[in-house]
Motif scaffolding. Structure first.
Motif, PDB file in Angstrom:
ATOM      1  N   GLY A   9       0.795  -1.220   0.000  1.00 28.93           N
ATOM      2  CA  GLY A   9       0.000   0.000   0.000  1.00 28.93           C
ATOM      3  C   GLY A   9       0.829   1.273   0.000  1.00 28.93           C
ATOM      4  O   GLY A   9       1.971   1.300   0.479  1.00 28.93           O
ATOM      5  N   ASP A  10       0.213   2.340  -0.526  1.00 33.87           N
ATOM      6  CA  ASP A  10       0.869   3.648  -0.565  1.00 33.87           C
ATOM      7  C   ASP A  10       0.893   4.321   0.797  1.00 33.87           C
ATOM      8  O   ASP A  10       1.711   5.217   1.036  1.00 33.87           O
ATOM      9  N   GLN A  11      -0.031   3.935   1.653  1.00 36.72           N
ATOM     10  CA  GLN A  11      -0.088   4.503   2.995  1.00 36.72           C
ATOM     11  C   GLN A  11       0.674   3.612   3.966  1.00 36.72           C
ATOM     12  O   GLN A  11       0.614   2.386   3.886  1.00 36.72           O
ATOM     13  N   LEU A  12       1.398   4.242   4.868  1.00 35.25           N
ATOM     14  CA  LEU A  12       2.192   3.490   5.826  1.00 35.25           C
ATOM     15  C   LEU A  12       1.298   2.696   6.763  1.00 35.25           C
ATOM     16  O   LEU A  12       0.352   3.226   7.339  1.00 35.25           O
ATOM     17  N   GLY A  13       1.609   1.399   6.912  1.00 36.23           N
ATOM     18  CA  GLY A  13       0.911   0.577   7.881  1.00 36.23           C
ATOM     19  C   GLY A  13       1.538   0.708   9.260  1.00 36.23           C
ATOM     20  O   GLY A  13       2.333   1.616   9.528  1.00 36.23           O
ATOM     21  N   TRP A  14       1.187  -0.234  10.147  1.00 31.58           N
ATOM     22  CA  TRP A  14       1.709  -0.166  11.513  1.00 31.58           C
ATOM     23  C   TRP A  14       3.198  -0.463  11.524  1.00 31.58           C
ATOM     24  O   TRP A  14       3.677  -1.387  10.856  1.00 31.58           O
ATOM     25  N   THR A  15       3.932   0.315  12.283  1.00 34.28           N
ATOM     26  CA  THR A  15       5.348   0.057  12.534  1.00 34.28           C
ATOM     27  C   THR A  15       5.620   0.274  14.018  1.00 34.28           C
ATOM     28  O   THR A  15       5.040   1.167  14.644  1.00 34.28           O
ATOM     29  N   ALA A  16       6.513  -0.531  14.573  1.00 33.77           N
ATOM     30  CA  ALA A  16       6.903  -0.341  15.973  1.00 33.77           C
ATOM     31  C   ALA A  16       7.763   0.908  16.092  1.00 33.77           C
ATOM     32  O   ALA A  16       8.570   1.197  15.199  1.00 33.77           O
ATOM     33  N   PRO A  17       7.609   1.677  17.146  1.00 36.18           N
ATOM     34  CA  PRO A  17       8.464   2.869  17.317  1.00 36.18           C
ATOM     35  C   PRO A  17       9.924   2.483  17.494  1.00 36.18           C
ATOM     36  O   PRO A  17      10.241   1.485  18.145  1.00 36.18           O
ATOM     37  N   ALA A  18      10.801   3.263  16.906  1.00 32.50           N
ATOM     38  CA  ALA A  18      12.236   3.005  17.018  1.00 32.50           C
ATOM     39  C   ALA A  18      12.702   3.280  18.445  1.00 32.50           C
ATOM     40  O   ALA A  18      12.177   4.163  19.134  1.00 32.50           O
ATOM     41  N   ASP A  19      13.688   2.521  18.881  1.00 33.44           N
ATOM     42  CA  ASP A  19      14.352   2.785  20.158  1.00 33.44           C
ATOM     43  C   ASP A  19      15.359   3.906  19.907  1.00 33.44           C
ATOM     44  O   ASP A  19      16.312   3.732  19.158  1.00 33.44           O
ATOM     45  N   PRO A  20      15.166   5.070  20.527  1.00 30.91           N
ATOM     46  CA  PRO A  20      16.068   6.195  20.229  1.00 30.91           C
ATOM     47  C   PRO A  20      17.522   5.940  20.588  1.00 30.91           C
ATOM     48  O   PRO A  20      18.420   6.544  20.013  1.00 30.91           O
ATOM     49  N   THR A  21      17.768   5.033  21.509  1.00 26.78           N
ATOM     50  CA  THR A  21      19.152   4.762  21.911  1.00 26.78           C
ATOM     51  C   THR A  21      19.803   3.659  21.079  1.00 26.78           C
ATOM     52  O   THR A  21      21.015   3.426  21.192  1.00 26.78           O
ATOM     53  N   ALA A  22      19.036   2.995  20.238  1.00 27.53           N
ATOM     54  CA  ALA A  22      19.564   1.887  19.437  1.00 27.53           C
ATOM     55  C   ALA A  22      20.239   2.428  18.180  1.00 27.53           C
ATOM     56  O   ALA A  22      19.905   3.519  17.693  1.00 27.53           O
ATOM     57  N   PRO A  23      21.196   1.677  17.634  1.00 30.10           N
ATOM     58  CA  PRO A  23      21.866   2.149  16.421  1.00 30.10           C
ATOM     59  C   PRO A  23      20.907   2.210  15.230  1.00 30.10           C
ATOM     60  O   PRO A  23      20.178   1.249  14.976  1.00 30.10           O
ATOM     61  N   ALA A  24      20.902   3.329  14.531  1.00 31.81           N
ATOM     62  CA  ALA A  24      20.227   3.421  13.238  1.00 31.81           C
ATOM     63  C   ALA A  24      21.203   3.023  12.133  1.00 31.81           C
ATOM     64  O   ALA A  24      20.848   2.315  11.187  1.00 31.81           O
ATOM     65  N   LEU A  25      22.444   3.470  12.267  1.00 32.97           N
ATOM     66  CA  LEU A  25      23.512   3.128  11.333  1.00 32.97           C
ATOM     67  C   LEU A  25      24.639   2.492  12.123  1.00 32.97           C
ATOM     68  O   LEU A  25      25.242   3.136  12.982  1.00 32.97           O
ATOM     69  N   ALA A  26      24.891   1.215  11.862  1.00 32.09           N
ATOM     70  CA  ALA A  26      25.966   0.518  12.561  1.00 32.09           C
ATOM     71  C   ALA A  26      27.306   1.038  12.079  1.00 32.09           C
ATOM     72  O   ALA A  26      27.423   1.615  10.981  1.00 32.09           O
ATOM     73  N   GLY A  27      28.330   0.857  12.898  1.00 32.39           N
ATOM     74  CA  GLY A  27      29.664   1.293  12.519  1.00 32.39           C
ATOM     75  C   GLY A  27      30.139   0.637  11.253  1.00 32.39           C
ATOM     76  O   GLY A  27      29.668  -0.440  10.861  1.00 32.39           O
ATOM     77  N   THR A  28      31.055   1.272  10.590  1.00 36.80           N
ATOM     78  CA  THR A  28      31.551   0.764   9.314  1.00 36.80           C
ATOM     79  C   THR A  28      32.316  -0.537   9.465  1.00 36.80           C
ATOM     80  O   THR A  28      32.621  -1.203   8.478  1.00 36.80           O
ATOM     81  N   ASP A  29      32.610  -0.922  10.718  1.00 35.77           N
ATOM     82  CA  ASP A  29      33.213  -2.233  10.941  1.00 35.77           C
ATOM     83  C   ASP A  29      32.158  -3.297  11.231  1.00 35.77           C
ATOM     84  O   ASP A  29      32.466  -4.420  11.568  1.00 35.77           O
ATOM     85  N   GLY A  30      30.867  -2.894  11.084  1.00 39.12           N
ATOM     86  CA  GLY A  30      29.777  -3.830  11.289  1.00 39.12           C
ATOM     87  C   GLY A  30      29.327  -3.965  12.726  1.00 39.12           C
ATOM     88  O   GLY A  30      28.420  -4.718  13.019  1.00 39.12           O
ATOM     89  N   THR A  31      29.918  -3.208  13.652  1.00 44.69           N
ATOM     90  CA  THR A  31      29.575  -3.322  15.058  1.00 44.69           C
ATOM     91  C   THR A  31      28.497  -2.323  15.422  1.00 44.69           C
ATOM     92  O   THR A  31      28.168  -1.412  14.668  1.00 44.69           O
ATOM     93  N   ASP A  32      27.960  -2.474  16.639  1.00 47.03           N
ATOM     94  CA  ASP A  32      26.937  -1.570  17.145  1.00 47.03           C
ATOM     95  C   ASP A  32      27.465  -0.670  18.255  1.00 47.03           C
ATOM     96  O   ASP A  32      26.712  -0.015  18.950  1.00 47.03           O
ATOM     97  N   GLY A  33      28.775  -0.630  18.431  1.00 46.07           N
ATOM     98  CA  GLY A  33      29.346   0.202  19.475  1.00 46.07           C
ATOM     99  C   GLY A  33      29.142   1.670  19.200  1.00 46.07           C
ATOM    100  O   GLY A  33      29.116   2.108  18.051  1.00 46.07           O
TER     101      GLY A  33
END
Length: 280
Positions: A151-175
């Motif tokens: 669908g063109d309209q956004l369905g349900w999505t869980a809210p993002a955890d603001p403290t969680a990584p959105a972009l992981a480090g370039t070495d693939g880690t989440d630090g």
């Protein structure tokens, strides 16, 4: 000390900004073969919504899901990254072999077959593709065919955890090494840190942007750090209520040559570009 500049708080806020003037071009793409694609703010939002719905409904993407985006610098890459962030996931850029195991791998058609348990999504980069033009790896999802069914309209999505990584480090880690999680030394960006990461440098700019194919002899910037730099430039321009003319790597390299100066000048004039960023 003045506070650091910030952009829209999240993908939803960024899309609200871009659709305030829904018909205005936001992304214009020039490919190797002369292909030109233009996405208005409304069309960009439509694509992001469809792609988010696919990720959530078909691949169970949610906060904590790791999505490896192994795509070149391309307009479709922008859509997949924004959709994955809107679903609250963590993006890992570049070759999946470079980092920890992802849950979903988004890769270009014709790319290498991925081993492991991750769900694989194959993206056909051609603008008018309605399905992949060749065989897919066993179990892989054909993005060109699948996205259009949502669908063109956004369905349900869980809210993002603001403290969680959105972009992981370039070495693939989440630090996360930055004091506010926006820019650790490994390149990690949290969901809360996106506003600072894509903070605009100007307002309503029309930016001509292209990576150099010298960065990757195959013609696509898939190195995680290089792709993150390109993506940040794209999103910072959009966060400043701007728009972009995006060039494929080979086309950018051609236009950066001194003998192509007249051709570049014609493109800048026809697209009403206010800022040019090419690697020379």
């Amino acid at each position: 000390m003045a506070p650091a500049p910030t952009g829209p708080a999240d993908v939803a806020a960024l899309l609200r900004l871009l659709t305030a003037d829904p018909g205005r071009p936001r992304l214009t793409w020039y490919g190797d073969d002369g292909e030109r694609v233009e996405l208005s703010g409304a069309v960009l939002e439509n694509w992001v919504n469809k792609t988010t719905n696919l990720l959530v409904e078909e691949l169970d993407a949610e906060p904590g899901t790791r999505v490896q985006v192994d795509l070149p610098a391309h307009w479709r890459t922008v859509l997949w990254v924004l959709a994955a962030w809107r679903a609250g996931t963590t993006i890992v850029l570049g070759d999946p072999a470079a980092g920890a195991d992802p849950d979903v791998v988004v890769t270009a058609a014709g790319g290498p077959v991925r081993a492991g348990s991750a769900a694989q999504v194959v993206v056909t980069l051609a603008a008018l593709a309605r399905r992949a033009d060749g065989p897919l790896p066993a179990g892989a999802l054909d993005a060109a065919a699948a996205v259009m069914t949502y669908g063109d309209q956004l369905g349900w999505t869980a809210p993002a955890d603001p403290t969680a990584p959105a972009l992981a480090g370039t070495d693939g880690t989440d630090g996360t090494d930055g004091t506010d999680g926006t820019d650790g030394t490994d390149g990690t960006v949290t969901h809360a840190g996106l506003a600072g990461w894509w903070a605009p440098r100007g307002e309503r700019a029309r930016v001509l942007l292209g990576p150099s194919s010298d960065d990757d002899p195959t013609g696509g910037v898939t190195d995680g750090a290089a792709l993150a730099t390109w993506l940040r430039a794209v999103l910072a321009t959009l966060a400043g209520d701007g728009s972009l003319v995006l060039l494929s790597p080979a086309r950018a390299t051609h236009l950066a040559r001194p003998e192509a100066a007249d051709e570049l000048a014609r493109l800048v004039a026809s697209e009403r570009v206010t800022e040019t960023r090419l690697t020379r």
